[in-house]
Design a protein around this motif. Sequence first.
Motif, PDB file in Angstrom:
ATOM      1  N   ASN A 110      26.598   1.729  -6.864  1.00  0.00           N
ATOM      2  CA  ASN A 110      28.015   1.742  -6.501  1.00  0.00           C
ATOM      3  C   ASN A 110      28.821   2.285  -7.672  1.00  0.00           C
ATOM      4  OD1 ASN A 110      27.810   0.421  -3.910  1.00  0.00           O
ATOM      5  ND2 ASN A 110      27.235  -1.403  -5.078  1.00  0.00           N
ATOM      6  N   GLY A 111      29.222   3.550  -7.578  1.00  0.00           N
ATOM      7  CA  GLY A 111      30.013   4.150  -8.642  1.00  0.00           C
ATOM      8  C   GLY A 111      31.500   3.933  -8.422  1.00  0.00           C
ATOM      9  N   VAL A 112      32.289   4.178  -9.452  1.00  0.00           N
ATOM     10  CA  VAL A 112      33.734   4.011  -9.324  1.00  0.00           C
ATOM     11  C   VAL A 112      34.324   4.995  -8.322  1.00  0.00           C
ATOM     12  CG1 VAL A 112      34.107   2.976 -11.588  1.00  0.00           C
ATOM     13  CG2 VAL A 112      34.164   5.451 -11.363  1.00  0.00           C
ATOM     14  N   ASN A 113      33.658   6.117  -8.106  1.00  0.00           N
ATOM     15  CA  ASN A 113      34.127   7.123  -7.146  1.00  0.00           C
ATOM     16  C   ASN A 113      33.296   7.130  -5.874  1.00  0.00           C
ATOM     17  OD1 ASN A 113      36.216   8.119  -8.830  1.00  0.00           O
ATOM     18  ND2 ASN A 113      34.668   9.168 -10.046  1.00  0.00           N
ATOM     19  N   GLY A 114      32.570   6.049  -5.619  1.00  0.00           N
ATOM     20  CA  GLY A 114      31.745   5.964  -4.415  1.00  0.00           C
ATOM     21  C   GLY A 114      30.272   5.877  -4.749  1.00  0.00           C
ATOM     22  N   PRO A 115      29.422   5.971  -3.727  1.00  0.00           N
ATOM     23  CA  PRO A 115      27.980   5.855  -3.937  1.00  0.00           C
ATOM     24  C   PRO A 115      27.444   6.961  -4.830  1.00  0.00           C
ATOM     25  CG  PRO A 115      28.525   5.724  -1.608  1.00  0.00           C
ATOM     26  CD  PRO A 115      29.768   6.123  -2.320  1.00  0.00           C
ATOM     27  N   HIS A 116      26.394   6.632  -5.562  1.00  0.00           N
ATOM     28  CA  HIS A 116      25.725   7.578  -6.443  1.00  0.00           C
ATOM     29  C   HIS A 116      24.229   7.415  -6.199  1.00  0.00           C
ATOM     30  CE1 HIS A 116      24.240   8.703 -10.650  1.00  0.00           C
ATOM     31  NE2 HIS A 116      24.786   9.807 -10.180  1.00  0.00           N
TER      32      HIS A 116
ATOM     33  N   ASP B 199      28.222  -3.126 -11.657  1.00  0.00           N
ATOM     34  CA  ASP B 199      27.835  -3.760 -10.397  1.00  0.00           C
ATOM     35  C   ASP B 199      26.318  -3.629 -10.257  1.00  0.00           C
ATOM     36  OD1 ASP B 199      27.356  -4.557  -7.790  1.00  0.00           O
ATOM     37  OD2 ASP B 199      28.953  -3.337  -6.918  1.00  0.00           O
ATOM     38  N   PRO B 200      25.574  -4.705 -10.459  1.00  0.00           N
ATOM     39  CA  PRO B 200      24.104  -4.617 -10.467  1.00  0.00           C
ATOM     40  C   PRO B 200      23.468  -4.476  -9.087  1.00  0.00           C
ATOM     41  CG  PRO B 200      24.767  -6.874 -10.792  1.00  0.00           C
ATOM     42  CD  PRO B 200      26.041  -6.053 -10.790  1.00  0.00           C
ATOM     43  N   ARG B 201      24.275  -4.451  -8.030  1.00  0.00           N
ATOM     44  CA  ARG B 201      23.701  -4.297  -6.687  1.00  0.00           C
ATOM     45  C   ARG B 201      23.163  -2.879  -6.517  1.00  0.00           C
ATOM     46  NH1 ARG B 201      28.374  -5.672  -2.863  1.00  0.00           N
ATOM     47  NH2 ARG B 201      29.397  -4.432  -4.468  1.00  0.00           N
ATOM     48  N   ILE B 202      22.021  -2.803  -5.827  1.00  0.00           N
ATOM     49  CA  ILE B 202      21.323  -1.534  -5.715  1.00  0.00           C
ATOM     50  C   ILE B 202      20.593  -1.476  -4.373  1.00  0.00           C
ATOM     51  CG2 ILE B 202      19.204  -2.398  -6.786  1.00  0.00           C
ATOM     52  CD1 ILE B 202      18.981   0.176  -8.354  1.00  0.00           C
ATOM     53  N   ALA B 203      20.422  -0.271  -3.880  1.00  0.00           N
ATOM     54  CA  ALA B 203      19.544  -0.020  -2.732  1.00  0.00           C
ATOM     55  C   ALA B 203      18.574   1.070  -3.169  1.00  0.00           C
ATOM     56  CB  ALA B 203      20.336   0.426  -1.511  1.00  0.00           C
ATOM     57  N   VAL B 204      17.310   0.866  -2.839  1.00  0.00           N
ATOM     58  CA  VAL B 204      16.268   1.818  -3.208  1.00  0.00           C
ATOM     59  C   VAL B 204      15.483   2.167  -1.946  1.00  0.00           C
ATOM     60  CG1 VAL B 204      14.210   2.194  -4.610  1.00  0.00           C
ATOM     61  CG2 VAL B 204      16.091   0.802  -5.516  1.00  0.00           C
ATOM     62  N   VAL B 205      15.268   3.457  -1.728  1.00  0.00           N
ATOM     63  CA  VAL B 205      14.499   3.916  -0.573  1.00  0.00           C
ATOM     64  C   VAL B 205      13.309   4.735  -1.059  1.00  0.00           C
ATOM     65  CG1 VAL B 205      14.512   5.408   1.472  1.00  0.00           C
ATOM     66  CG2 VAL B 205      16.470   3.940   0.985  1.00  0.00           C
ATOM     67  N   VAL B 206      12.156   4.433  -0.477  1.00  0.00           N
ATOM     68  CA  VAL B 206      10.953   5.245  -0.638  1.00  0.00           C
ATOM     69  C   VAL B 206      10.560   5.636   0.772  1.00  0.00           C
ATOM     70  CG1 VAL B 206       8.568   5.300  -1.446  1.00  0.00           C
ATOM     71  CG2 VAL B 206      10.262   3.893  -2.668  1.00  0.00           C
ATOM     72  N   ASP B 207      10.424   6.938   1.035  1.00  0.00           N
ATOM     73  CA  ASP B 207      10.076   7.355   2.384  1.00  0.00           C
ATOM     74  C   ASP B 207       9.124   8.534   2.357  1.00  0.00           C
ATOM     75  OD1 ASP B 207      12.020   9.115   1.442  1.00  0.00           O
ATOM     76  OD2 ASP B 207      13.005   9.337   3.357  1.00  0.00           O
TER      77      ASP B 207
ATOM     78  N   ALA C 295       0.837  -1.210   0.000  1.00  0.00           N
ATOM     79  CA  ALA C 295       0.000   0.000   0.000  1.00  0.00           C
ATOM     80  C   ALA C 295       0.869   1.257   0.000  1.00  0.00           C
ATOM     81  CB  ALA C 295      -0.942  -0.011   1.205  1.00  0.00           C
ATOM     82  N   PHE C 296       1.936   1.254   0.791  1.00  0.00           N
ATOM     83  CA  PHE C 296       2.832   2.408   0.852  1.00  0.00           C
ATOM     84  C   PHE C 296       3.516   2.634  -0.492  1.00  0.00           C
ATOM     85  CE2 PHE C 296       7.049   4.235   1.665  1.00  0.00           C
ATOM     86  CZ  PHE C 296       6.674   5.429   2.249  1.00  0.00           C
ATOM     87  N   LEU C 297       4.067   1.580  -1.071  1.00  0.00           N
ATOM     88  CA  LEU C 297       4.763   1.718  -2.355  1.00  0.00           C
ATOM     89  C   LEU C 297       3.799   2.117  -3.472  1.00  0.00           C
ATOM     90  CD1 LEU C 297       7.291  -1.247  -2.150  1.00  0.00           C
ATOM     91  CD2 LEU C 297       7.755   1.200  -1.835  1.00  0.00           C
ATOM     92  N   ASP C 298       2.555   1.683  -3.380  1.00  0.00           N
ATOM     93  CA  ASP C 298       1.552   2.091  -4.370  1.00  0.00           C
ATOM     94  C   ASP C 298       1.179   3.565  -4.225  1.00  0.00           C
ATOM     95  OD1 ASP C 298       1.476  -0.439  -5.462  1.00  0.00           O
ATOM     96  OD2 ASP C 298      -0.413  -1.013  -4.512  1.00  0.00           O
ATOM     97  N   ALA C 299       1.243   4.087  -3.008  1.00  0.00           N
ATOM     98  CA  ALA C 299       0.828   5.470  -2.756  1.00  0.00           C
ATOM     99  C   ALA C 299       1.920   6.489  -3.086  1.00  0.00           C
ATOM    100  CB  ALA C 299       0.403   5.631  -1.295  1.00  0.00           C
ATOM    101  N   GLU C 300       3.161   6.160  -2.796  1.00  0.00           N
ATOM    102  CA  GLU C 300       4.258   7.101  -3.042  1.00  0.00           C
ATOM    103  C   GLU C 300       4.648   7.062  -4.514  1.00  0.00           C
ATOM    104  OE1 GLU C 300       5.248   9.313  -0.760  1.00  0.00           O
ATOM    105  OE2 GLU C 300       3.729   8.402   0.514  1.00  0.00           O
ATOM    106  N   ARG C 301       5.371   8.073  -4.982  1.00  0.00           N
ATOM    107  CA  ARG C 301       5.667   8.163  -6.413  1.00  0.00           C
ATOM    108  C   ARG C 301       7.154   8.218  -6.759  1.00  0.00           C
ATOM    109  NH1 ARG C 301       1.647   9.611  -9.853  1.00  0.00           N
ATOM    110  NH2 ARG C 301       2.989  11.009 -11.031  1.00  0.00           N
ATOM    111  N   THR C 302       7.998   8.580  -5.806  1.00  0.00           N
ATOM    112  CA  THR C 302       9.411   8.767  -6.123  1.00  0.00           C
ATOM    113  C   THR C 302      10.268   7.933  -5.187  1.00  0.00           C
ATOM    114  OG1 THR C 302       8.921  11.042  -6.765  1.00  0.00           O
ATOM    115  CG2 THR C 302      11.228  10.489  -6.435  1.00  0.00           C
ATOM    116  N   CYS C 303      11.280   7.310  -5.751  1.00  0.00           N
ATOM    117  CA  CYS C 303      12.245   6.560  -4.946  1.00  0.00           C
ATOM    118  C   CYS C 303      13.615   7.195  -5.115  1.00  0.00           C
ATOM    119  CB  CYS C 303      12.276   5.085  -5.363  1.00  0.00           C
ATOM    120  SG  CYS C 303      12.935   4.778  -7.011  1.00  0.00           S
ATOM    121  N   ARG C 304      14.516   6.813  -4.233  1.00  0.00           N
ATOM    122  CA  ARG C 304      15.914   7.216  -4.340  1.00  0.00           C
ATOM    123  C   ARG C 304      16.724   5.949  -4.579  1.00  0.00           C
ATOM    124  NH1 ARG C 304      13.187   9.679  -0.774  1.00  0.00           N
ATOM    125  NH2 ARG C 304      13.124  11.925  -0.510  1.00  0.00           N
ATOM    126  N   VAL C 305      17.472   5.963  -5.660  1.00  0.00           N
ATOM    127  CA  VAL C 305      18.232   4.799  -6.082  1.00  0.00           C
ATOM    128  C   VAL C 305      19.707   5.041  -5.788  1.00  0.00           C
ATOM    129  CG1 VAL C 305      18.919   3.454  -8.107  1.00  0.00           C
ATOM    130  CG2 VAL C 305      16.567   4.281  -7.908  1.00  0.00           C
TER     131      VAL C 305
END
Length: 152
Positions: free
Chosen positions: A35-41, A71-79, A22-32
Amino acid sequence: MTAPKPQRRARKIAMTPEEVTAFLDAERTCRVATNGVNGPHATPLWYLWDGEALWLTSLSRSQRWADLQRDPRIAVVVDAGHDYTELRGVELRGSVEVVGEVPRTGEPNPELERVEQAFAARYTGDQVVIDGRHAWLRLRPEKITSWDFRKM
């Protein structure tokens, strides 16, 4: 598909699977976060949650895309929330996979048909937009962590 690992910490304020959907259906934007070569992106994106996977459409000529090809690893946050007692969100972690051609040109793909229709209904007034610059990524989360401070 393997079920995501259960949440071990902050279980008292964790959302149920139904609350997560329900939360993910209601919100519209995530933060992705990639792992970049110079650190997190970290970058904001629109997304679609289908109950099992998070679908992202990304420019195929972007730093995010280059990071995910290395590097296909990812973290996604919706808050969401303003005051401390209103804060809630979901973090999804895992590895993305490319679905469809890169960039997306509209080749028939039954798997993407439902995703593109749902994405269009959510964001573009029911018009599927295929611009030859974006491609689809699917995240089947290995771990989902949620919090809802309203439960405290």
